[in-house]
Enzyme design. Structure first.
Site, PDB file in Angstrom:
ATOM      1  N   GLU A 186       0.813  -1.224   0.000  1.00  0.00           N
ATOM      2  CA  GLU A 186       0.000   0.000   0.000  1.00  0.00           C
ATOM      3  C   GLU A 186       0.846   1.273   0.000  1.00  0.00           C
ATOM      4  O   GLU A 186       0.343   2.364   0.229  1.00  0.00           O
ATOM      5  CB  GLU A 186      -0.959  -0.019   1.207  1.00  0.00           C
ATOM      6  CG  GLU A 186      -1.971  -1.159   1.121  1.00  0.00           C
ATOM      7  CD  GLU A 186      -3.079  -1.091   2.170  1.00  0.00           C
ATOM      8  OE1 GLU A 186      -3.028  -0.237   3.074  1.00  0.00           O
ATOM      9  OE2 GLU A 186      -4.002  -1.933   2.071  1.00  0.00           O
ATOM     10  N   GLY A 225      -4.690  -0.199  15.957  1.00  0.00           N
ATOM     11  CA  GLY A 225      -5.074  -1.205  16.947  1.00  0.00           C
ATOM     12  C   GLY A 225      -6.489  -1.049  17.475  1.00  0.00           C
ATOM     13  O   GLY A 225      -6.827  -1.592  18.528  1.00  0.00           O
ATOM     14  N   ASP A 269     -18.605   0.303  13.082  1.00  0.00           N
ATOM     15  CA  ASP A 269     -17.182   0.388  12.740  1.00  0.00           C
ATOM     16  C   ASP A 269     -16.925   1.442  11.671  1.00  0.00           C
ATOM     17  O   ASP A 269     -16.084   1.253  10.783  1.00  0.00           O
ATOM     18  CB  ASP A 269     -16.608  -0.967  12.306  1.00  0.00           C
ATOM     19  CG  ASP A 269     -15.082  -0.933  12.206  1.00  0.00           C
ATOM     20  OD1 ASP A 269     -14.466  -0.201  13.006  1.00  0.00           O
ATOM     21  OD2 ASP A 269     -14.515  -1.610  11.339  1.00  0.00           O
ATOM     22  N   ARG A 323     -15.978   6.880   6.152  1.00  0.00           N
ATOM     23  CA  ARG A 323     -16.394   5.466   6.120  1.00  0.00           C
ATOM     24  C   ARG A 323     -17.922   5.348   6.108  1.00  0.00           C
ATOM     25  O   ARG A 323     -18.488   4.414   5.530  1.00  0.00           O
ATOM     26  CB  ARG A 323     -15.860   4.746   7.371  1.00  0.00           C
ATOM     27  CG  ARG A 323     -14.412   4.342   7.312  1.00  0.00           C
ATOM     28  CD  ARG A 323     -14.229   2.931   6.802  1.00  0.00           C
ATOM     29  NE  ARG A 323     -14.389   1.921   7.824  1.00  0.00           N
ATOM     30  CZ  ARG A 323     -13.439   1.445   8.606  1.00  0.00           C
ATOM     31  NH1 ARG A 323     -12.208   1.927   8.512  1.00  0.00           N
ATOM     32  NH2 ARG A 323     -13.680   0.484   9.479  1.00  0.00           N
ATOM     33  N   ASN A 344     -12.615   3.503   2.390  1.00  0.00           N
ATOM     34  CA  ASN A 344     -11.701   3.142   3.462  1.00  0.00           C
ATOM     35  C   ASN A 344     -10.459   4.026   3.382  1.00  0.00           C
ATOM     36  O   ASN A 344     -10.554   5.191   3.004  1.00  0.00           O
ATOM     37  CB  ASN A 344     -11.395   1.639   3.399  1.00  0.00           C
ATOM     38  CG  ASN A 344     -10.933   1.067   4.719  1.00  0.00           C
ATOM     39  OD1 ASN A 344      -9.794   1.271   5.138  1.00  0.00           O
ATOM     40  ND2 ASN A 344     -11.819   0.363   5.415  1.00  0.00           N
TER      41      ASN A 344
HETATM   42 CA    CA Z   1     -12.202  -0.005  12.991  1.00  0.00          CA
END
Ligand code: CA
Length: 588
Positions: A80, A190, A320, A344, A414
């Protein structure tokens, strides 16, 4: 570990660069100094727009490969990176925390650095890296065990190596660092492990911490080794102790607006995913369940790490919908200074650059199910029945009501960066049309373990495509053109003054589009899926383009019905460089 091969490269003197080392002015003017690329985003405002027009709509059909470089070995997986070009050298990062220096004229390797990664690292979404940063005679990049490393750009020797956070608790690092006024500024990854998102600034020469800014309310920042100020107000928008493991990973890094002297970083999902455990599943008066500053963009003072402003894209987040997507500073057609970000959650936001205040939001994907729209204050108008149910309401207390939500947790967009064209005034947004079945489950925090409290199955919304590259007018939200792609798009976009838009597909095609019509003007099969980020620069009067090819990233890790669109794709790891030969620049 540090394989030094050769470092003597003849620095060609070109206007705008003397190669005494990368300066603040080089970083500040990266967009207009066209013979080098020294920042992530081709400028710290992340427009990914080049003023070069040697290559244009008429001659792009003559673009040909100049050289290719293999990352080699068994370590393939997602590539990426965004390449950097400086002083005759191209720098790229690779999967598994590798960094390569390559002769930009010949494609030969000069040196390679392989980070020695410990057992037990916890990258959530492939072993990727998104690029390095240059300053002075150093090159900086982050590693999957949550460290930041400074190397000598000529030799690859380690100058310093510092720990950002504890990888055993789920922290990692994948973004390109950001350099501002001699500081190396990093986020962290994380968010699926109950970590706490943070922005850190270090002295670029020594690696010593200057300030830290956690992005979840209740945590204390630091300045020169002392506690500075608390982020937000303790328990204002988080219940009990949930803020202590509240997520908000700052995993995509940030941008810098020199005009307002502001760093802009995004914060990911609040943890855990199960919003009922954060009191976000219950509509409340005021903002009691909003979980600040997760799923938000933050304006930060680069001198001391103080928060100047915030804008939360998804308060009471429960799908999310990380708030990390890049914030691009630009000037609109009426001369207003703006920020734009494609979230998102499926909405394209325009904010005021001075204070982050909401200007407008429009959907950039179809079928958004979790909100009816965004109100005049920038707050979502929730569809309450589209929130995954509370497991506590289920007969067995174990699985809440399953709902179908769109976009999916991987988002309307994303990490893959969009681009802005100063030529057309439009944004070019790599998006995906997909949804998910999602449900909540009970969960308790355990260090180093996934902290979701949710399950999901991802699904395409349409038979014939998931990927959708869109040209968007930021003033109206109007979609000017769309290019549909079978597999989900996961690579970056670039625009040029030659009227071109470049991006790549998981199917391996690197494509040049007409910026006004979306017509495909040129394409090249790179041999593996493209999830990297293109750049362009000029050398000896010719325009060059580079893109890395190497399928991977988050998409192939999640099955569902999306798997059949991607499970036949082959891995790779090749950096391609193209050029328009001088004799073909004016050819028909
Ligand atoms: Ca996430």
């Amino acid at each position: 570990m540090n394989r030094f091969i050769s470092a003597v490269v003849a620095g060609v003197m070109v206007a705008g660069a003397s190669y005494a080392g990368v300066t603040e002015d080089d970083l500040k003017n990266d967009q207009t100094i066209t013979n080098q690329v020294v920042t992530n985003g081709m400028g710290r405002h992340l427009q990914r727009y080049s003023p070069l027009d040697i290559l244009n709509k008429d001659n792009v059909k003559n673009l040909v490969p100049a050289w290719a470089f293999s990352l080699g070995g068994e370590k393939q997986r997602g590539q990426e990176t965004q390449p950097l070009v400086y002083d005759g050298v191209m720098y790229i990062t690779g999967s598994y925390s590798r960094l390569y220096a390559i002769d930009v004229k010949t494609g030969e390797e000069l040196w390679q650095y392989d980070a020695r990664l410990p057992e037990g690292i916890l990258p959530c979404c492939d072993v990727i890296n998104r690029g390095a940063a240059l300053y002075g005679d150093n090159i900086y990049f982050g590693t999957l065990d949550a460290r930041i490393v400074a190397l000598n750009r000529k030799t690859g020797d380690v100058v310093w190596n510092k720990k950002i956070a504890d990888y055993k608790a789920g922290y990692s690092y994948t973004a390109a660092p950001l350099i501002v006024n001699g500081l190396v500024i990093t986020g962290n990854s994380g968010g699926e492990f109950g970590i706490v998102g943070e922005v850190q600034a270090r002295d670029a020469e020594t690696g010593e911490l200057v300030w830290t800014r956690p992005v979840i309310e209740g945590h204390m920042g630091t300045y020169k080794g002392e506690e500075s100020t608390m982020t937000g107000t303790l328990n204002a928008t988080w219940p009990g102790d949930m803020w202590k493991t509240g997520g908000g990973a700052t995993w995509l890094g940030g941008s810098y607006d020199v005009e307002t002297d502001t760093l802009v970083f995004g914060a990911g999902n609040p943890a855990p995913w199960n919003s009922h455990l954060r009191n976000a599943g219950t509509p409340t008066e005021g903002n009691a369940g909003d979980n600040l500053y997760a799923a938000s963009r933050l304006g930060i003072d680069p001198e001391n790490g103080e928060i100047k402003w915030h804008f939360q894209t998804t308060p009471r987040e429960g799908w999310d919908y990380d708030g990390v997507n890049e914030v691009v500073a630009y000037t609109d057609r009426e001369g207003n200074k703006r920020f734009a970000t494609a979230d998102r959650n499926g909405f394209f936001y325009v904010l005021n650059r001075e204070d982050g205040a909401f200007v407008s939001a429009t959907p950039f994907v179809k079928d958004i199910s979790w909100a009816e729209g965004i109100d005049e204050n920038g707050r979502p108008i929730f569809v309450e029945e589209n929130r995954p149910g509370n497991p506590a309401d289920a007969a067995d207390g174990k699985k809440g009501e399953v709902i179908f939500a769109s976009p999916s947790f991987l988002g309307g967009k994303n990490w893959m960066p969009m681009a802005f064209s100063q030529r057309t005034g439009n944004f070019y947004v790599p998006s995906n049309e997909w949804g998910m079945d999602i449900w909540n489950e009970p969960i308790t925090y355990k260090k180093g373990a996934a902290y979701l409290g949710a399950g999901f199955t991802i699904k395409p919304n349409y038979e014939d495509h998931i990927g959708s590259l869109k040209a968007i007018d930021p003033d109206t939200g109007e979609i000017k053109w769309e290019y549909k792609n079978d597999a989900p798009l996961w690579g970056g976009v670039m625009t040029t003054a030659g009227g071109l838009v470049f991006t790549g597909t998981p199917e391996g095609k690197f494509i040049a589009f007409d910026d006004e019509t979306g017509e495909v003007l040129w394409s090249f099969q790179t041999g593996s899926g493209i999830v990297g980020q293109p750049i362009t620069w000029e050398m000896d009067g010719e325009q060059y383009i580079s893109i890395i090819s190497g399928w991977g990233g988050a998409v192939p890790l999640w099955g569902g019905e999306v798997a059949k669109k991607v499970n036949y794709l082959n891995q790779g790891g090749t950096l391609w460089t193209f050029k328009l030969p001088k004799q073909l620049a004016s050819a028909d």
